[in-house]
Enzyme design. Structure first.
Site, PDB file in Angstrom:
ATOM      1  N   ASP A   1       0.866  -1.179   0.000  1.00  0.00           N
ATOM      2  CA  ASP A   1       0.000   0.000   0.000  1.00  0.00           C
ATOM      3  C   ASP A   1       0.904   1.231   0.000  1.00  0.00           C
ATOM      4  OD1 ASP A   1      -3.255   0.364   0.947  1.00  0.00           O
ATOM      5  OD2 ASP A   1      -1.971   2.144   0.967  1.00  0.00           O
TER       6      ASP A   1
ATOM      7  N   LYS B   1      -0.554   3.827   7.070  1.00  0.00           N
ATOM      8  CA  LYS B   1      -1.307   2.584   7.194  1.00  0.00           C
ATOM      9  C   LYS B   1      -0.368   1.392   7.316  1.00  0.00           C
ATOM     10  CE  LYS B   1      -4.893   1.909   4.529  1.00  0.00           C
ATOM     11  NZ  LYS B   1      -5.705   1.594   3.315  1.00  0.00           N
TER      12      LYS B   1
ATOM     13  N   PHE C   1     -16.922 -11.655  -2.294  1.00  0.00           N
ATOM     14  CA  PHE C   1     -18.287 -11.641  -1.786  1.00  0.00           C
ATOM     15  C   PHE C   1     -18.232 -11.611  -0.258  1.00  0.00           C
ATOM     16  CE2 PHE C   1     -18.372 -13.741  -5.908  1.00  0.00           C
ATOM     17  CZ  PHE C   1     -19.385 -13.049  -6.561  1.00  0.00           C
TER      18      PHE C   1
ATOM     19  N   GLU D   1     -19.240  -7.422   5.563  1.00  0.00           N
ATOM     20  CA  GLU D   1     -18.588  -6.818   6.719  1.00  0.00           C
ATOM     21  C   GLU D   1     -19.183  -7.414   7.992  1.00  0.00           C
ATOM     22  OE1 GLU D   1     -17.732  -2.589   6.650  1.00  0.00           O
ATOM     23  OE2 GLU D   1     -18.386  -2.530   4.574  1.00  0.00           O
TER      24      GLU D   1
ATOM     25  N   PHE E   1     -32.488 -11.979   3.368  1.00  0.00           N
ATOM     26  CA  PHE E   1     -32.693 -10.618   2.875  1.00  0.00           C
ATOM     27  C   PHE E   1     -34.178 -10.268   2.743  1.00  0.00           C
ATOM     28  CE2 PHE E   1     -28.353 -11.497   1.908  1.00  0.00           C
ATOM     29  CZ  PHE E   1     -27.707 -10.286   2.083  1.00  0.00           C
TER      30      PHE E   1
ATOM     31  N   GLY F   1     -27.272   0.129   3.131  1.00  0.00           N
ATOM     32  CA  GLY F   1     -26.171   1.090   3.114  1.00  0.00           C
ATOM     33  C   GLY F   1     -24.861   0.346   3.004  1.00  0.00           C
TER      34      GLY F   1
ATOM     35  N   CYS G   1     -21.027  -1.457  -0.381  1.00  0.00           N
ATOM     36  CA  CYS G   1     -21.276  -2.314  -1.549  1.00  0.00           C
ATOM     37  C   CYS G   1     -22.613  -2.044  -2.226  1.00  0.00           C
ATOM     38  CB  CYS G   1     -21.190  -3.784  -1.133  1.00  0.00           C
ATOM     39  SG  CYS G   1     -19.523  -4.325  -0.709  1.00  0.00           S
TER      40      CYS G   1
END
Length: 456
Positions: free
Chosen positions: A30, A35, A150, A153, A250, A258, A261
Site C-alpha cells: 500500500d 497505514k 463476496f 462486513e 434478505f 447502506g 457495496c
C-alpha cells in the site's frame, strides 16, 4: 506460492490475511505509509471480528508481510491481486483511477509471467482495460483474471474461508490453474467453483449485489403496505421464505440498505447499463425505493416525537449493520444528520462506529452505553441490530427516558412485550404497541389489523 496483494484496505487486508492462512507467502502493498506502519506494528485500521488475530498469527509465521515497495513484492510473486478502491463518481459510475494506476505500475515493473487478479469490484470491461495497460509495458507474459469478492462486513473471514461459491474469470488455462492452486483448501472442502470468462465474472458480482439490494427494497415496500392494511410483515416474510423458490434471506425490513457495496454497486450497474445503451429499471427502482425508505424512517421517528426542534433523541446504532464500524451510506447517519439539522439533540451510542460518526457530525452527543444515551431523551430509536440492543433492560430505560417511547427500525422486539413494559412502541410493518392505559378500544382498531385463523 508467493502472492502480492496491492491495496491494504478492507478487501486487500482480509484477502491477504486469509490467503496467508491458506499457506501462501503473501506481501500486502500500500502506498499509504502511515497505514503500513500501523499494520507492521500490529494495529489493524479497520474493525472486523477475528481479523487482528488472523493477521498476527500469519505475521508470526512469516507468511504475511506489509510494505510500501511494490517492485520487490512483484518480482517473486506468481499472482498479483488488485484490491484498491473503486469509489463512485457523481453519476454512479465507478472511478477506476486507482486500478489504472496499479495496472500501469505492474506493466512497468514485471519481467516474468504473472496472473493479475482483480479482487476489486469493477465494471464489465475492466479486465480488458487492464490487459491493454499492462500490455503496453515491457512484459507481454501475463494473464488477467477476475476473482470478485463476496465478503460481508462483520463476517468477512468466514465468508472468505467458507464461501458459497468461488468465481474465477480467466482467458487461459495457465492462469486458471494458478487460481485453483491458490484456492486448493476451498476445493478440498467442496466449495462450488464457477470458472468462466473475465467479463462474465465481472458481471456476476454486480448482478448478485443488485439482486440482494432489490430484495431489501421489496420487503421494505411490503412493510409499508402491511402498516396500511393491518398485516404483519414478520409473518409475511416468514411465509414467503418457506417457499424454496424464494428462501428466507434478505427479507427483513429495516431503514434501507447502506455500506460500501449495495449502494455503490447498484448505482454502478445502472450506469453500466446506460453506457451499454440499456436500462436496468428494476435496479433503478430499487435505488429510488431505498431513498424513499430512509425518508420514511425519519417520518416514523418524527411521528412519534413531534417537532424535533428542542427535543432529544437517543439513537442506538450508527454503523450500516452490526459487527462493523463502517458508516458509509448508513441509514442511521441519514437519520442522525436530518434530526440534528432540524434542531433536535441526539444522544448516540454504537459499539464500534462512534469515532467514524464523530468525524461526520461532531455536534451529536456520543455516549458510553445505551443507558447513558437514553438519559433525558424524549424518544429512543434503534437503527442498527447490534446483539446488545436485543437485550435492553426496559425497567431501567423507563426511569431514564423523559417519555416512554421507542421507535424500533430493526424489529428487534415484539410489540406486546414492549407495551407490557410500559412503552409506546413503533416498528416496521406491524401494529404499534402501547401500554394498556393508552390502547384504543377494539371498535377503533381497523378491520384486518388482527390475524384470523384462515389460510388464504
Amino acid at each position: 506460492m508467493r502472492i502480492c496483494v496491492v491495496g491494504s484496505g478492507y478487501v486487500g487486508l482480509v484477502t491477504g490475511a486469509c490467503l496467508a492462512d491458506f499457506g501462501m507467502d503473501v506481501v500486502c502493498v500500500d502506498q499509504d505509509e502511515s497505514k503500513i506502519a500501523r499494520l507492521q506494528a500490529g494495529d489493524i485500521p479497520i474493525y472486523e471480528p477475528g481479523l487482528k488475530t488472523l493477521v498476527a498469527k500469519n505475521e508470526e509465521t512469516g507468511r504475511l508481510r506489509f510494505t510500501t515497495e511494490l517492485a520487490p513484492a512483484l518480482e517473486s510473486a506468481v499472482a498479483v491481486f488488485i484490491a484498491v478502491g473503486t469509489p463512485p463518481r457523481e453519476d454512479g459510475s465507478s472511478d477506476l483511477r486507482y486500478v489504472r494506476d496499479v495496472a500501469q505500475a505492474i506493466g512497468g515493473q514485471i519481467s516474468g509471467y504473472k496472473a493479475i487478479v482483480t479482487k476489486s469490484t469493477v465494471p464489465v470491461g475492466t479486465g480488458r482495460m487492464i490487459e491493454e495497460i499492462v500490455g503496453s509495458g515491457r512484459c507481454r507474459s501475463f494473464s488477467v483474471v477476475s476473482n470478485p469478492e463476496f465478503l460481508r462486513e462483520g463476517s468477512a473471514i468466514e465468508d472468505f474461508m467458507r464461501p458459497d461459491r468461488l468465481v474465477i474469470g480467466s482467458r487461459d488455462q495457465r492462469a486458471t490453474d494458478i487460481m485453483l492452486e491458490i484456492y486448493s483448501p476451498l476445493r478440498a472442502r467442496g466449495v462450488p467453483i464457477v470458472v468462466t470468462d473475465v467479463e462474465t465474472a465481472e458481471m456476476i458480482k454486480y448482478a448478485s449485489n443488485s439482486f440482494l439490494a432489490t430484495r431489501i427494497s421489496f420487503i421494505n415496500e411490503v412493510a409499508e403496505l402491511c402498516e396500511r392494511t393491518g398485516a404483519d410483515v414478520q409473518v409475511v416474510a416468514h411465509g414467503m421464505g418457506l417457499d424454496r423458490r424464494i428462501g428466507p434471506l434478505f427479507l427483513r425490513p429495516g431503514p434501507g440498505f447502506g455500506g460500501s457495496c449495495f449502494p455503490k454497486d447498484t448505482r454502478a450497474m445502472a450506469s453500466m447499463a446506460r453506457d451499454a445503451g440499456a436500462r436496468v429499471q428494476i435496479v433503478e427502482a430499487t435505488l429510488e425505493v431505498n431513498r424513499r425508505v430512509q425518508e420514511r424512517m425519519l417520518g416514523k421517528i418524527e411521528s412519534a416525537l413531534g417537532d424535533p426542534r428542542g427535543r432529544t433523541v437517543a439513537m442506538l446504532g450508527l454503523s450500516f449493520k452490526p459487527d462493523t464500524d463502517d458508516i458509509r451510506e448508513s441509514p442511521a447517519l441519514f437519520v442522525l444528520d436530518r434530526l440534528l439539522s432540524r434542531g433536535a439533540t441526539v444522544r448516540a451510542y454504537d459499539p464500534a462506529a462512534m469515532d467514524n460518526a464523530r468525524r461526520f457530525r461532531p455536534d451529536a452527543i456520543y455516549c458510553g452505553d445505551p443507558y447513558e444515551a437514553a438519559e433525558g431523551a424524549d424518544l429512543l430509536a434503534i437503527l442498527t441490530e447490534w446483539n446488545q440492543f436485543r437485550a435492553l433492560e426496559f425497567d431501567r430505560l423507563r426511569t431514564l427516558l423523559r417519555e416512554p417511547s421507542i421507535v424500533d427500525l430493526r424489529n428487534l422486539y415484539e410489540p406486546e412485550r414492549v407495551a407490557a413494559a410500559g412503552f409506546r412502541y413503533a416498528s416496521l410493518g406491524r401494529a404499534d404497541g402501547a401500554p394498556d392505559s393508552q390502547r384504543r378500544p377494539a371498535s377503533a382498531i381497523p378491520a384486518g389489523a388482527a390475524f384470523g385463523s384462515e389460510a388464504g
